[in-house]
Scaffold this motif. Structure first.
Motif, PDB file in Angstrom:
ATOM      1  N   ALA A 225       0.832  -1.208   0.000  1.00  0.00           N
ATOM      2  CA  ALA A 225       0.000   0.000   0.000  1.00  0.00           C
ATOM      3  C   ALA A 225       0.863   1.252   0.000  1.00  0.00           C
ATOM      4  CB  ALA A 225      -0.926  -0.002   1.215  1.00  0.00           C
ATOM      5  N   GLN A 226       0.445   2.248  -0.761  1.00  0.00           N
ATOM      6  CA  GLN A 226       1.135   3.531  -0.859  1.00  0.00           C
ATOM      7  C   GLN A 226       0.197   4.638  -0.408  1.00  0.00           C
ATOM      8  OE1 GLN A 226       4.360   3.922  -1.729  1.00  0.00           O
ATOM      9  NE2 GLN A 226       4.579   1.708  -1.987  1.00  0.00           N
ATOM     10  N   PRO A 227       0.663   5.552   0.470  1.00  0.00           N
ATOM     11  CA  PRO A 227      -0.233   6.555   1.036  1.00  0.00           C
ATOM     12  C   PRO A 227      -0.509   7.758   0.135  1.00  0.00           C
ATOM     13  CG  PRO A 227       1.953   6.830   1.955  1.00  0.00           C
ATOM     14  CD  PRO A 227       2.016   5.614   1.079  1.00  0.00           C
ATOM     15  N   ASN A 228      -0.040   7.728  -1.103  1.00  0.00           N
ATOM     16  CA  ASN A 228      -0.277   8.877  -1.989  1.00  0.00           C
ATOM     17  C   ASN A 228      -0.599   8.451  -3.415  1.00  0.00           C
ATOM     18  OD1 ASN A 228       2.203   7.912  -2.704  1.00  0.00           O
ATOM     19  ND2 ASN A 228       3.326   9.825  -2.400  1.00  0.00           N
ATOM     20  N   ASP A 229      -1.187   7.250  -3.565  1.00  0.00           N
ATOM     21  CA  ASP A 229      -1.501   6.750  -4.916  1.00  0.00           C
ATOM     22  C   ASP A 229      -2.982   6.865  -5.265  1.00  0.00           C
ATOM     23  OD1 ASP A 229      -2.508   4.800  -3.260  1.00  0.00           O
ATOM     24  OD2 ASP A 229      -1.442   3.128  -4.205  1.00  0.00           O
ATOM     25  N   GLN A 230      -3.755   7.514  -4.365  1.00  0.00           N
ATOM     26  CA  GLN A 230      -5.184   7.750  -4.603  1.00  0.00           C
ATOM     27  C   GLN A 230      -5.999   6.464  -4.747  1.00  0.00           C
ATOM     28  OE1 GLN A 230      -7.221  11.236  -5.311  1.00  0.00           O
ATOM     29  NE2 GLN A 230      -6.023  10.853  -3.466  1.00  0.00           N
ATOM     30  N   GLN A 231      -5.558   5.406  -4.061  1.00  0.00           N
ATOM     31  CA  GLN A 231      -6.364   4.192  -3.964  1.00  0.00           C
ATOM     32  C   GLN A 231      -5.977   3.439  -2.692  1.00  0.00           C
ATOM     33  OE1 GLN A 231      -5.751   1.623  -7.335  1.00  0.00           O
ATOM     34  NE2 GLN A 231      -3.542   1.544  -7.086  1.00  0.00           N
ATOM     35  N   PHE A 232      -6.862   2.538  -2.285  1.00  0.00           N
ATOM     36  CA  PHE A 232      -6.635   1.757  -1.084  1.00  0.00           C
ATOM     37  C   PHE A 232      -6.338   0.310  -1.437  1.00  0.00           C
ATOM     38  CE2 PHE A 232      -9.721   4.917   0.865  1.00  0.00           C
ATOM     39  CZ  PHE A 232      -8.718   5.661   1.462  1.00  0.00           C
ATOM     40  N   ASP A 233      -5.596  -0.347  -0.553  1.00  0.00           N
ATOM     41  CA  ASP A 233      -5.413  -1.782  -0.646  1.00  0.00           C
ATOM     42  C   ASP A 233      -6.417  -2.454   0.280  1.00  0.00           C
ATOM     43  OD1 ASP A 233      -3.176  -0.851  -2.061  1.00  0.00           O
ATOM     44  OD2 ASP A 233      -1.976  -2.575  -1.441  1.00  0.00           O
ATOM     45  N   VAL A 234      -7.112  -3.464  -0.224  1.00  0.00           N
ATOM     46  CA  VAL A 234      -8.132  -4.172   0.536  1.00  0.00           C
ATOM     47  C   VAL A 234      -7.651  -5.593   0.795  1.00  0.00           C
ATOM     48  CG1 VAL A 234     -10.554  -4.878   0.635  1.00  0.00           C
ATOM     49  CG2 VAL A 234      -9.906  -2.797  -0.626  1.00  0.00           C
ATOM     50  N   ILE A 235      -7.652  -5.991   2.055  1.00  0.00           N
ATOM     51  CA  ILE A 235      -7.209  -7.323   2.464  1.00  0.00           C
ATOM     52  C   ILE A 235      -8.397  -8.059   3.068  1.00  0.00           C
ATOM     53  CG2 ILE A 235      -5.536  -8.638   3.808  1.00  0.00           C
ATOM     54  CD1 ILE A 235      -4.238  -6.712   1.827  1.00  0.00           C
ATOM     55  N   VAL A 236      -8.717  -9.239   2.524  1.00  0.00           N
ATOM     56  CA  VAL A 236      -9.797 -10.071   3.049  1.00  0.00           C
ATOM     57  C   VAL A 236      -9.219 -11.416   3.469  1.00  0.00           C
ATOM     58  CG1 VAL A 236     -12.045 -11.128   2.605  1.00  0.00           C
ATOM     59  CG2 VAL A 236     -11.445  -8.967   1.485  1.00  0.00           C
ATOM     60  N   GLN A 267      -7.420  -3.636  -4.971  1.00  0.00           N
ATOM     61  CA  GLN A 267      -7.126  -2.214  -4.902  1.00  0.00           C
ATOM     62  C   GLN A 267      -8.282  -1.437  -5.507  1.00  0.00           C
ATOM     63  OE1 GLN A 267      -3.267  -1.838  -6.918  1.00  0.00           O
ATOM     64  NE2 GLN A 267      -2.318  -1.426  -4.940  1.00  0.00           N
ATOM     65  N   GLY A 268      -8.590  -0.274  -4.916  1.00  0.00           N
ATOM     66  CA  GLY A 268      -9.669   0.528  -5.463  1.00  0.00           C
ATOM     67  C   GLY A 268      -9.839   1.844  -4.723  1.00  0.00           C
ATOM     68  N   LYS A 269     -10.688   2.686  -5.282  1.00  0.00           N
ATOM     69  CA  LYS A 269     -10.966   3.998  -4.711  1.00  0.00           C
ATOM     70  C   LYS A 269     -12.209   4.004  -3.838  1.00  0.00           C
ATOM     71  CE  LYS A 269      -8.982   6.739  -8.529  1.00  0.00           C
ATOM     72  NZ  LYS A 269      -8.075   7.572  -7.701  1.00  0.00           N
TER      73      LYS A 269
END
Length: 305
Positions: A225-236, A267-269
């Protein structure tokens, strides 16, 4: 640029107050002009930061002194103001925000780092997530639902958090409750929607939406995950045995868990999470209720790094 410190003296079970006293002496020795305000109860960080930000349109620097809950509150107070830049002094238990923006964990090193960044105007942009469910607001680290939120709720209400913090073992309190609750918690069916793509899981232990790699006091839950890439990493984490889940929480410290077949990553917004049961939900370790939640990344803020 006016410099404000927002200090949570109760962070780390009161040890933050002693840390601030040392910080203040260093500030005075260096003849640095600043103002300081102190929180007294939960929610004060957001209120104080917003009140100060509303008083002027001139550039303001806020430095939150405390734990992840403190920076969570301050960001909730100032995220909408473009003339504010925010920094962080790690003086709490987890301090994952410091890891996320790659500043020193030790407060004395972080102070030199922050003061240098303020002086030189070393500023980066940082993604801010918004959440809307039982409560709404913004978060800086992650939002989680399920087992990790259940553990977080237990930790925050526990006397062991105070005891272990006093022994400088605060990071172990999470592992203590993980082991304690592992054999009684029941996974449930969850539907996760990521940018309009739906995924259904039958026995979910946890869902984490991460802005940077770290949570739980250094666990690398989302290693990419990167804090400035304008998307989130989702872990299930889905359909895993209790014994293997324990192994997962060992490998999570270096990110090895993502190689497990029971761990799904996206990954998504825009993320929507809904379960058959009203799962507990946390944002940056702070309890934000139960039930379905919508999460989005739609803006960036200025942070000292």
């Amino acid at each position: 640029m006016k410099l404000y410190f927002i200090v949570n003296p109760s962070a780390k079970n009161g040890k933050c107050k002693k840390i601030w006293n040392k910080i203040e002496r260093m500030l005075q020795q260096q003849h640095i002009c600043y103002r300081v305000v102190f929180t007294q109860k939960q929610g004060d960080g957001a209120k104080l930061a917003q009140q100060i930000a509303e008083q002027t349109n001139e550039p303001i620097a806020f430095i939150a002194v405390g734990g992840d809950g403190t920076i969570h509150e301050v960001m909730n107070g100032v995220a909408m103001y473009s003339h504010v830049t925010t920094g962080y002094m790690p003086a709490g238990t987890g301090n994952d925000f410091a890891r996320g923006i790659q500043i020193p964990i030790k407060w004395s090193e972080a102070l030199s780092y922050m003061l240098s960044s303020v002086k030189d105007g070393h500023v980066d942009v940082y993604d801010i997530g918004t959440f809307k469910g039982a409560k709404q607001g913004v978060f800086v680290n992650n939002v989680g639902c399920g087992f990790d939120a259940h553990i977080s709720r237990k930790v925050n209400a526990s006397k062991w958090k105070y005891i272990l913090n006093r022994l400088y073992l605060g990071n172990f309190v999470y592992m203590f409750y993980l082991l304690k609750e592992l054999f009684t918690y029941e996974p449930t069916a969850v539907r996760v929607t990521v940018d309009q793509r739906q995924y259904t899981f039958s026995k979910v232990w946890l869902v984490t939406v991460a802005n940077h790699p770290y949570y739980g006091g250094g666990m690398k839950i989302a290693p990419f995950a990167q804090p400035n890439d304008q998307q989130f990493d989702v872990i299930v984490v889905n359909d895993v045995s209790r014994l293997k889940l324990l192994a997962l929480f060992v490998t999570v410290f270096w990110g090895g868990h993502i190689k497990m077949k029971e761990v799904h990553t996206f990954q998504g917004k825009h993320i929507y999470i809904r379960s058959h049961m009203r799962l507990p939900v946390h944002a940056d370790g702070e309890q934000i209720g139960e039930g379905e939640i919508t999460i989005s990344v739609n803006k960036q803020v200025r942070v000292f790094r």
